[in-house]
Structure formats: structure tokens, C-alpha cells
Scaffold this motif. Structure first.
Motif, PDB file in Angstrom:
ATOM      1  N   ILE A 117      15.607  27.006  -9.560  1.00 35.11           N
ATOM      2  CA  ILE A 117      15.114  27.855 -10.642  1.00 35.11           C
ATOM      3  C   ILE A 117      15.520  29.303 -10.417  1.00 35.11           C
ATOM      4  N   TYR A 118      15.496  29.748  -9.173  1.00 41.31           N
ATOM      5  CA  TYR A 118      15.954  31.101  -8.857  1.00 41.31           C
ATOM      6  C   TYR A 118      17.400  31.289  -9.325  1.00 41.31           C
ATOM      7  N   VAL A 119      18.237  30.309  -9.029  1.00 43.47           N
ATOM      8  CA  VAL A 119      19.651  30.413  -9.394  1.00 43.47           C
ATOM      9  C   VAL A 119      19.827  30.354 -10.906  1.00 43.47           C
ATOM     10  N   VAL A 120      19.127  29.422 -11.555  1.00 44.66           N
ATOM     11  CA  VAL A 120      19.208  29.307 -13.015  1.00 44.66           C
ATOM     12  C   VAL A 120      18.718  30.589 -13.680  1.00 44.66           C
ATOM     13  N   ALA A 121      17.605  31.132 -13.181  1.00 44.07           N
ATOM     14  CA  ALA A 121      17.057  32.372 -13.744  1.00 44.07           C
ATOM     15  C   ALA A 121      18.058  33.515 -13.603  1.00 44.07           C
ATOM     16  N   ALA A 122      18.717  33.586 -12.458  1.00 45.81           N
ATOM     17  CA  ALA A 122      19.705  34.635 -12.227  1.00 45.81           C
ATOM     18  C   ALA A 122      20.875  34.502 -13.204  1.00 45.81           C
ATOM     19  N   LEU A 123      21.319  33.276 -13.456  1.00 45.39           N
ATOM     20  CA  LEU A 123      22.430  33.058 -14.380  1.00 45.39           C
ATOM     21  C   LEU A 123      22.014  33.349 -15.826  1.00 45.39           C
ATOM     22  N   ILE A 124      20.780  33.024 -16.175  1.00 44.08           N
ATOM     23  CA  ILE A 124      20.290  33.363 -17.513  1.00 44.08           C
ATOM     24  C   ILE A 124      20.216  34.883 -17.672  1.00 44.08           C
ATOM     25  N   GLY A 125      19.780  35.569 -16.616  1.00 44.39           N
ATOM     26  CA  GLY A 125      19.768  37.025 -16.642  1.00 44.39           C
ATOM     27  C   GLY A 125      21.159  37.589 -16.858  1.00 44.39           C
ATOM     28  N   LEU A 126      22.152  36.962 -16.225  1.00 48.98           N
ATOM     29  CA  LEU A 126      23.547  37.384 -16.398  1.00 48.98           C
ATOM     30  C   LEU A 126      23.994  37.199 -17.839  1.00 48.98           C
ATOM     31  N   ASP A 167      30.595  38.353 -11.308  1.00 45.99           N
ATOM     32  CA  ASP A 167      29.179  38.426 -11.671  1.00 45.99           C
ATOM     33  C   ASP A 167      28.481  37.076 -11.549  1.00 45.99           C
ATOM     34  N   ILE A 168      29.199  35.991 -11.832  1.00 47.96           N
ATOM     35  CA  ILE A 168      28.613  34.653 -11.651  1.00 47.96           C
ATOM     36  C   ILE A 168      28.301  34.410 -10.181  1.00 47.96           C
ATOM     37  N   ILE A 169      29.262  34.715  -9.325  1.00 47.18           N
ATOM     38  CA  ILE A 169      29.067  34.523  -7.883  1.00 47.18           C
ATOM     39  C   ILE A 169      27.917  35.382  -7.380  1.00 47.18           C
ATOM     40  N   LEU A 170      27.889  36.643  -7.800  1.00 47.96           N
ATOM     41  CA  LEU A 170      26.833  37.549  -7.342  1.00 47.96           C
ATOM     42  C   LEU A 170      25.464  37.156  -7.896  1.00 47.96           C
ATOM     43  N   ALA A 171      25.425  36.617  -9.110  1.00 42.93           N
ATOM     44  CA  ALA A 171      24.151  36.171  -9.674  1.00 42.93           C
ATOM     45  C   ALA A 171      23.596  35.006  -8.866  1.00 42.93           C
ATOM     46  N   VAL A 172      24.464  34.064  -8.508  1.00 43.08           N
ATOM     47  CA  VAL A 172      24.037  32.932  -7.686  1.00 43.08           C
ATOM     48  C   VAL A 172      23.547  33.426  -6.326  1.00 43.08           C
ATOM     49  N   LEU A 173      24.290  34.357  -5.737  1.00 42.06           N
ATOM     50  CA  LEU A 173      23.882  34.908  -4.439  1.00 42.06           C
ATOM     51  C   LEU A 173      22.561  35.665  -4.558  1.00 42.06           C
ATOM     52  N   ALA A 174      22.360  36.359  -5.670  1.00 43.08           N
ATOM     53  CA  ALA A 174      21.105  37.088  -5.883  1.00 43.08           C
ATOM     54  C   ALA A 174      19.936  36.115  -5.944  1.00 43.08           C
TER      55      ALA A 174
END
Length: 198
Positions: A117-126, A167-174
Motif C-alpha cells: 500500500i505504501y508503494v501504491v500510494a506513492a505511485l498514485i501521488g506521482l 520519478d517512478i523509481i523514486l516514488a517506489v523507493l519513497a
């Protein structure tokens, strides 16, 4: 009853304003990281991280403070920009999007704090960042800014293809970092209920 800001809240907001400033101005040491007038920055990473770490309320507050600090003239925007005139910049939509990016990222995680969910949320934020920012840029160039020759809606999105993989890579890392931070630091000390309190 309105929730009051604590000293730690103010500190964390200030920290993320500083991180956004650093992320915005990475192009000062790498000026080639500008495509179509759009600086390739680390702002999206820190906006997502703000929501994931601080939660929806405090994360969006941090991004709002960042935007306001820039608008009053402090050079915190990309390429050390600032001032109220920034509001008519074609890239100002990205700055506005950071507020919604942090809020939505945090809100999703508050409902389910599992790693996926953290990763999905980060990608939705992106996605929010790109949709708001790119559409603002398009309308700015069409209605009040000097558009490049042959500028189209498709061209606006083509410009965004360049920073997208980063940005995709950094969002996943975030998302991963925020999850690990929550399970290690936030779960073991006085910050355990930080996001809930915010």
C-alpha cells in the motif's frame, strides 16, 4: 476541537520545506537536467515522502508552507525562483500538486499501512503530481505564457516522458523507505503516533 501543532510537527514541516528546496535546486549543479522548460528535480520524491512519513494532514501542511514560503519571495522553487509572480509560471501547477500529492499519499497509507500500500500510494501521488502539473503547464502555455512553436497537449506530455522513469523509481523507493521508517523509527520511540496525532 482543532488539533494544535506540537514542536515536533513544526520541526518536521520545516525539515520537509528544506528538503523540497534542496530537491528543487539540484539543477543548480546539473543545469542540463531541464527539458522543455521543466526542471528534472527531486521534489516529487520529497512530496510523496512527506505524505507517507508525516501523514495526510501534516504532509500537506508541509507542502503548503513550502508553496507559501516561495510565493512570499524566498528562493525555494526550482532554479532558486520565488515571489508571487511564480503563480503564472507554466510549472507552478507542479508546486500546487505537491499539496494534493502529500495529502492523498498519506490518506491512503493511513487506511492500510502494509508495504504494497505504501508503494501504491506513492505511485498514485506521482500520478496526481503529473496530471495536475502537466495540465497546468499546458493551459499556461495556451492562455498566458509564450508557448514554444508548435506546442500541443501531446507535446506537454512528451516532455514528461523524460523525468517519468526517474520519478517512478523514486516514488517506489519513497514508499519502501517510508514503510521501513515507520516500522523501525516511528514504532520504537516517541514518534510512534505521529501520523495519527497529525
Amino acid at each position: 476541537m482543532k488539533k494544535q501543532f506540537k514542536a515536533i510537527d513544526i520541526t518536521l514541516v520545516g525539515m520537509f520545506v528544506a528538503l523540497m528546496t534542496i530537491g528543487a535546486n539540484i539543477t543548480s549543479i546539473a543545469p542540463f537536467m531541464v527539458v522543455g522548460g521543466v526542471p528534472i528535480t527531486l521534489q516529487t520524491f520529497f512530496a510523496v515522502l512527506a505524505g507517507a512519513v508525516l501523514g495526510s494532514r501534516l504532509g500537506s501542511v508541509a507542502m503548503t508552507v513550502y508553496a507559501l514560503v516561495g510565493l512570499v519571495g524566498v528562493p525555494v522553487f526550482a532554479r532558486f525562483g520565488g515571489g508571487f509572480s511564480s503563480i503564472i509560471s507554466p510549472t507552478f501547477g507542479f508546486i500546487l500538486s505537491f499539496i494534493l500529492t502529500a495529502y492523498v499519499t498519506g490518506k491512503i497509507i493511513e487506511k492500510n499501512n502494509k508495504l504494497p500500500i505504501y508503494v501504491v500510494a506513492a505511485l498514485i501521488g506521482l500520478v496526481i503530481n503529473y496530471v495536475v502539473g502537466t495540465n497546468w503547464m499546458y493551459f499556461a502555455y495556451k492562455f498566458w505564457a509564450a508557448a514554444p512553436e508548435g506546442f500541443t497537449y501531446q507535446m506537454a506530455w512528451l516532455w514528461m516522458v523524460v523525468p517519468l522513469p526517474k520519478d517512478i523509481i523514486l516514488a517506489v523507493l519513497a514508499g519502501i523507505f517510508a514503510y521501513r521508517f515507520d516500522k523501525s523509527v516511528l514504532s520504537k520511540n516517541q514518534f510512534r503516533h505521529l501520523k495519527k496525532a497529525a
